[in-house]
Design an enzyme around this catalytic site. Structure first.
Site, short mmCIF file in Angstrom:
data_model
loop_
_atom_site.label_atom_id
_atom_site.label_comp_id
_atom_site.label_asym_id
_atom_site.label_seq_id
_atom_site.Cartn_x
_atom_site.Cartn_y
_atom_site.Cartn_z
N CYS A 189 -33.62 -26.90 -29.67
CA CYS A 189 -33.24 -27.55 -28.42
C CYS A 189 -31.77 -27.92 -28.45
O CYS A 189 -31.10 -27.75 -29.46
CB CYS A 189 -34.09 -28.79 -28.17
SG CYS A 189 -33.62 -30.19 -29.20
N CYS B 171 -30.37 -30.09 -31.17
CA CYS B 171 -30.11 -29.48 -32.47
C CYS B 171 -28.64 -29.08 -32.61
O CYS B 171 -28.11 -29.02 -33.72
CB CYS B 171 -30.99 -28.25 -32.67
SG CYS B 171 -32.76 -28.58 -32.65
N ASP C 297 1.22 -7.39 -11.61
CA ASP C 297 2.36 -6.63 -12.11
C ASP C 297 2.28 -5.23 -11.48
O ASP C 297 1.21 -4.82 -11.02
CB ASP C 297 2.29 -6.55 -13.64
CG ASP C 297 3.41 -5.74 -14.23
OD1 ASP C 297 4.55 -5.89 -13.77
OD2 ASP C 297 3.14 -4.92 -15.14
#
Length: 743
Positions: free
Chosen positions: A19, A22, A432
């Protein structure tokens, strides 16, 4: 904590994470080790990236102490082995779900048909004692990892999903076992055993984890596909002999042979032969790319037609494929701002839920009337079970993981998770010109002939002069001559005039080839050709004059044509409401001509690279969210300054440090695709978070029995377990929709 981007990196596989809570435990354990500079834990694929110079064994030991296991992941993992591990985990979880669910279903069936003795009935004690022992064994086997995790988190004064599951199911078993011998101490309405609830809750949670594992495995399909491209062996030429060696034994500078239908093992440059190569998994481009002597080839791409030799230039972790995989993993493990919000909530969520469960127990115990203890127990247990924050913890990382993988499949390499969140908000993009809007490869656009010369002779003579030049435009003229199989004439006394052109003697005649300035300096009359020069310049071309014995005999015009899809890409960006500005160092006439062809109305010409970043800053100052699209080299300052820097590059130029996103195949269309994916991902994350918050907002009061006085409804703990598991599966399934997104 500041980190050096050049710091060594370790990638760990973390076993036992279940989960969001953790994540904090693993990060804390790894960060506490000496030498660690930064840690990034990816819950989506259960891995962690550690930067710094820590002791590997110390890392493993620290993670072990926190209740998890860690293994070093080096080089390329075998995708088949990785998939086998996922399938084994899925099978194990399903097996545990079946055992717990089977026993729980058996108990519920007995109860349904009235074959189960009531607690407290004569001769029922032996039955319930057996059920208690069997339930305990099943809980230890099917839920042992939850109880171990809860103990470790409690020892470290941290709380996660395991805490809630252990408290919920453990209290159910303990209450039921106490009830067997001490049922007389409880009111009649509370004399009920919840052994079936304890095991069925574990069944549902294991089922949910199994389905989540399966769905999560699908999200890493792009990574597995990239890993699968890496061949395990290579055919090297040593002492004149071709031998097969493991890929790890290939050295820099070695010559390798690739046959038709084989994967190219490492990056290199062709030295003999020619072929066409399928680079689709690397660049997203479906058309095969022709390769001749001098062409670059990338490891993992598929050779199609011819056999060739090439020299290895990049091996191991330096190959383009390795860099792509590394970048994708880093992006999948990174946390955009919206993810940090979810992490902060999850970190306080579990202790809050434990507190709510305790308050629920006390309120029912005080105000529950007859059977108050039973109600207090059931409601507090249900709150613990249903409130597990799995869905909340998965909401962001699973969407990011799927989106980054989907982008990689389309030739868009997202290097930073933050860019995935920001790209959809861009309202001004600077482009560019050379290599971005245009192809970046000058070609001969037009040849004009005068004074008795024909176009072929003009091109032949121009190429003959340029054969001794190092000017960038010379290659395009030589390529055009080669394409027409023109034989180059011998030129004597060759001389290059910087910034003007070239000259030499051909058949005893002085030949000049260059711009108007060169002609004027050499007393060549050009007045009659000025209209033609102006017309060609307005088309975005660079015209060069050819003169023989001080008389103009031809014009060769070279251009850098726009990419075939640039105009389409510009229209796609305009539809998204983006302001487009082309910024280039080229002159006004050429810049405006190219912009007109592409459909760009705003142009800034003759801008030096260092001033492009200043333009970005000025736009940001006025409130724009700015994206910069360039080649990633001379545009580096502007790419770094922009809110999102996008580097246009080939598949072998993916490690552009200044860019947040790399467009592998060089198509401007990918810019709008990246923006659309960003917007879709953000919507997907918000859907997941909203769903998780809504689920917990509704489910916790329902589990606590808030609606019982009004509607007489109490939530069964088993249904709570199923609802909690399915909420995670729903989040993962919703995130997986991004895999099928069409641009």
């Amino acid at each position: 904590m500041t980190t050096d981007s050049t710091s060594p990196e370790l990638r760990l596989s973390i076993l036992g994470m279940r989960c969001a809570g953790c994540i904090a435990s693993v990060e804390g354990a790894l960060t506490s080790v000496a030498g660690v500079e930064s840690v990034s834990v990816n819950f989506a694929d259960h891995s962690a990236i550690v930067k710094g110079n820590p002791d590997v064994e110390a890392l493993k030991k620290s993670v072990k102490a926190a209740g998890f296991d860690a293994a070093i992941m080096e080089g390329f993992e075998d995708p088949a082995e990785q998939e086998a591990q996922e399938l084994a985990r899925y099978a194990s979880l399903m097996h545990k779900a079946k055992i717990a669910g089977g026993f729980g279903a058996f108990l519920m069936l007995l109860d349904q048909f009235g074959w189960m003795p009531m607690v407290g009935m004569p001769h029922s004690q032996w039955f319930w004692t057996v059920v208690s022992v069997i339930s305990l064994g099943i809980m230890a086997y099917c839920g042992g990892h939850f109880y171990t995790g809860a103990y470790q988190s409690f020892r470290l004064r941290q709380y996660n999903m395991d805490t809630l599951i252990a408290l919920g199911t453990g209290s159910a078993w303990f209450y039921s076992t106490i009830m067997i011998d001490y049922y007389k101490s409880f009111p009649a309405l509370t004399q009920h055993a919840y052994f079936e609830a304890a095991v069925v809750i574990l069944a549902f949670i294991n089922l949910g984890n199994a389905l989540e594992t399966r769905a999560r495995g699908q999200t890493s399909g792009a990574i597995r596909a990239l890993l699968g491209l890496q061949p395990r062996t290579a055919r090297v030429v040593r002492d004149g002999q071709e031998i097969d060696v493991p890929i790890e034994e290939v050295g820099l500078g070695e010559t390798l042979r690739v046959r038709p239908g084989e994967k190219i093992p490492v990056d290199g440059v062709l030295t003999d032969g020619h072929s066409s190569v399928d680079e689709s998994m690397l660049t997203g481009e479906s058309m095969p790319v022709e390769k001749t002597i001098g062409s670059a080839v990338a490891g993992g791409t598929m050779n199609q037609t011819g056999s060739f030799l090439f020299t290895a230039t990049r091996i191991g972790r330096d190959t383009a494929l390795a860099q792509i995989i590394k970048s994708v993993r880093q992006a999948q493990g990174s946390k955009p701002k919206i993810a940090r919000l979810a992490d902060q909530i999850a970190s306080v969520f579990v202790p809050t839920v434990v507190g709510i469960s305790g308050v629920t127990f006390l309120l029912w115990l005080i105000f529950g009337g007859d059977g108050a203890l039973g109600y207090a127990f059931v409601t507090s247990m249900t709150v613990l079970v249903i409130a597990c924050p799995c869905a909340l913890g998965l909401a962001t990382p699973i969407s990011v993981m799927v989106a980054v993988g989907r982008a990689a499949q389309s030739g868009i390499l997202i290097r930073k998770g933050e860019a995935l969140q920001t790209a959809g908000k861009l309202n001004c993009i600077i482009l560019d010109k050379t290599g971005t809007v245009t192809q970046g490869k000058p070609t001969v656009a037009k040849v004009l002939a005068f004074e008795g010369f024909d176009e072929t002779t003009v091109l032949q003579l121009a190429a003959s002069l340029e054969s001794g030049s190092e000017h960038p435009l010379a290659s395009s003229i030589l390529a055009a001559a080669k394409e027409q199989d023109l034989k180059l004439e011998r030129v004597k006394q060759f001389k290059a005039v910087a910034g003007r052109g070239v000259m030499g003697l051909w058949q005893g005649k002085l030949v000049l080839f260059g711009n108007k300035t060169l002609m004027l300096e050499e007393q060549v009359a050009v007045a009659g050709y000025l209209p033609a020069l102006k017309e060609l310049s307005e088309l975005g071309q660079t015209p060069m004059l050819l003169a023989v014995n001080a008389e103009i005999v031809g014009i060769v015009s070279v251009s850098d044509p726009i990419k075939t899809d640039s105009a389409e890409a510009v229209q796609a960006l305009k539809k998204l409401g983006v302001r487009l500005i082309m910024v280039t160092g080229d002159n006004d006439i050429t810049a405006n001509a190219i912009a007109k062809q592409a459909g760009i109305t705003e142009v800034k010409a003759q801008v030096l690279p260092e001033y492009k970043a200043a333009i970005v800053r000025e736009l940001q100052r006025t409130g724009y969210c700015v994206g910069m699209v360039g080649d990633g080299i001379n545009d580096a300052p502007a790419l770094a300054q922009a809110d999102v820097g996008m580097a246009i590059g080939g598949g072998t130029d993916v490690a552009i440090e200044s860019a947040d996103i790399v467009i592998l195949q060089g198509s401007l269309l990918k810019v709008s695709e990246a923006m659309k994916l960003s917007s879709a991902t953000l919507v997907n994350i918000k859907q997941n978070l909203l769903g998780a918050f809504f689920y917990n907002t509704i489910s916790i009061p329902l589990a606590a029995g808030l609606f019982y006085p009004i509607f007489g409804v109490l939530l069964n703990p088993m249904i709570a377990g199923l609802a909690m598991a399915m909420s995670s599966v729903t989040v993962v399934s919703n995130a997986n929709r991004l895999r099928w997104m069409k641009f």
